[in-house]
Design an enzyme around this catalytic site. Structure first.
Site, PDB file in Angstrom:
ATOM      1  CG  ASP A   1       4.556   3.070  -5.160  1.00  0.00           C
ATOM      2  OD1 ASP A   1       3.680   2.625  -5.911  1.00  0.00           O
ATOM      3  OD2 ASP A   1       5.537   2.403  -4.773  1.00  0.00           O
ATOM      4  CE1 TYR A  50       8.835  -2.867  -8.533  1.00  0.00           C
ATOM      5  CE2 TYR A  50      11.039  -1.961  -8.749  1.00  0.00           C
ATOM      6  CZ  TYR A  50       9.680  -1.841  -8.918  1.00  0.00           C
ATOM      7  OH  TYR A  50       9.163  -0.704  -9.494  1.00  0.00           O
ATOM      8  CG  LEU A  87      -2.010  -1.080   1.188  1.00  0.00           C
ATOM      9  CD1 LEU A  87      -2.699  -1.201   2.541  1.00  0.00           C
ATOM     10  CD2 LEU A  87      -3.038  -0.756   0.108  1.00  0.00           C
TER      11      LEU A  87
HETATM   12  C1  GLA Z   1       6.057  -1.017  -6.518  1.00  0.00           C
HETATM   13  C2  GLA Z   1       6.935   0.125  -7.006  1.00  0.00           C
HETATM   14  C3  GLA Z   1       6.245   0.908  -8.121  1.00  0.00           C
HETATM   15  C4  GLA Z   1       5.713  -0.010  -9.211  1.00  0.00           C
HETATM   16  C5  GLA Z   1       4.955  -1.185  -8.598  1.00  0.00           C
HETATM   17  C6  GLA Z   1       4.573  -2.222  -9.620  1.00  0.00           C
HETATM   18  O1  GLA Z   1       4.911  -0.518  -5.877  1.00  0.00           O
HETATM   19  O2  GLA Z   1       7.235   0.979  -5.939  1.00  0.00           O
HETATM   20  O3  GLA Z   1       7.137   1.861  -8.644  1.00  0.00           O
HETATM   21  O4  GLA Z   1       6.734  -0.429 -10.068  1.00  0.00           O
HETATM   22  O5  GLA Z   1       5.701  -1.839  -7.595  1.00  0.00           O
HETATM   23  O6  GLA Z   1       3.587  -1.699 -10.449  1.00  0.00           O
END
Ligand code: GLA
Length: 354
Positions: A165, A215, A110
């Site tokens: 975000d 990631y 979140l």
């Molecule tokens: C995380 C990262 C965002 C985005 C999402 C995947 O929330 O902070 O920048 O890449 O993953 O959509």
């Protein structure tokens, strides 16, 4: 004269759809939630150019020099990084005492970290700003601050996250989702009327950290796909050209291309008041994140299955994946599942009366 006091609130976010598109110059459709982080600052007069910070929920403290903050771990990295990156971007800061508190569940997808960075940045900049309270905070400043906050994540926390975000926290508006085009940074407000349906998030129970999850590896894979296709970003990839890629990279690129299309389809569904259509797009997004982008986990799959059994019309993993929360869209007749947090589109980050 800089101000004596400042206060700011920055919300977490839910991403309705458009996952792993931000760092591929794609599209996403997040909204700000009512939960967030507040930062209260007061100036500390005197010759010592230092910041003292108190994370109230953890009851932990930090203190560092404004000139050259040293590296740190955990929440301290966000505060020190914000101070350093703000100054590097030309915002004048003053010695301060900073109090931080929030109610966004951490590590649950979140964007607790974006809420934290944005609140710290707003409070510190406002404290050091001249003129009328809040006068400096223009729409362009919000976008500039999103870049500063992303650099905090990238350079100080070690997570190569994109701008999703931070832009959602800084630029979203109540009752709307925010259509973001990450190529141009054009922002469009899309009315988010749920017409009796409900959006909920359920924590899979598995914590994630972008710095240590897969990631950064996904980002590298997308960059490699672009290199092989001789394009600058996956936004430029033609669906017909993906056959030139090794199988795994092809699936990653397929996810990004199809997800961009789903974002536009979701905007059309919202405009047509087609909530079942939106739910179907959430399900398709989840399948693509699981099968093509491979960012789901057993705990996330269990949570998605439970929500669908409970009566959710659509459910998908949200945020970066590798754990975190699941977003579900429930028809009005379905009761709130256990452990579910209902989320609604709230206002974006703002300054509060100090
Ligand atoms: C995380 C990262 C965002 C985005 C999402 C995947 O929330 O902070 O920048 O890449 O993953 O959509």
């Amino acid at each position: 004269m800089p101000h004596e006091r400042s206060a700011a609130f920055a919300p977490g976010r839910v991403n309705l759809i458009g996952e792993h598109t931000d760092y591929n110059e794609g599209l996403a459709l997040p909204f700000a939630i009512f939960q967030g982080v507040s930062a209260r600052a007061h100036a500390v007069p005197g010759p010592r150019r230092r910041v003292q910070a108190w994370a109230r929920d953890l009851d932990e403290r930090d203190e560092f020099g404004l000139e050259d903050p040293a590296r740190a771990q955990g929440w301290r990295a966000f505060v020190r990084g914000a101070a350093a990156e703000l100054q590097a971007a030309g915002y004048p800061l003053v010695p301060a005492h900073l109090e931080l508190a929030g109610d966004v569940p951490r590590g649950a997808g979140l964007s607790s970290s974006a809420a934290f960075e944005v609140a710290v940045c707003l409070a510190l900049v406002e404290l050091g700003a001249e003129g009328e309270p809040g006068a400096w905070l223009t729409p362009a400043d919000r976008i500039a601050l999103a870049h500063v906050c992303a650099r905090v994540e990238n350079e100080w926390v070690g997570a190569q996250t994109g701008l999703l975000d931070q832009l959602a926290s800084l630029c979203a508006e109540a009752d709307h989702a925010l259509l973001i085009d990450f190529r141009t940074l054009a922002l469009e407000r899309i009315p988010l009327a749920l017409e009796g349906w409900r959006l909920v998030v359920v924590d899979s129970g598995e914590r994630h950290s972008h710095a240590s999850s897969g990631y950064n590896e996904r980002r590298r894979e997308c960059a490699e796909a672009c290199r092989l296709l001789h394009i600058g970003s996956l936004r430029d990839a033609e669906p017909g050209s993906l056959g030139a890629l090794p199988e795994q990279l092809r699936r990653r690129a397929q996810h990004v291309l199809s997800e961009n299309r789903r974002v536009l389809d979701a905007v059309s569904a919202l405009r047509a008041h087609d909530l079942p259509g939106l739910a179907e797009l959430l399900n398709e997004s989840h399948a693509s994140l699981r099968d093509c982008y491979e960012v789901s986990t057993a705990a996330v799959e269990r949570t998605v299955a439970e929500l669908r059994e409970h009566g959710a019309a659509g459910a998908r993993l949200m945020g970066g994946g590798f754990g975190g929360s699941v977003l579900a869209l429930l028809p009005g007749t379905v009761a709130l599942p256990q452990r579910a947090l209902e989320v609604q589109p709230g206002p974006g980050a703002r300054l509060l009366d100090g």
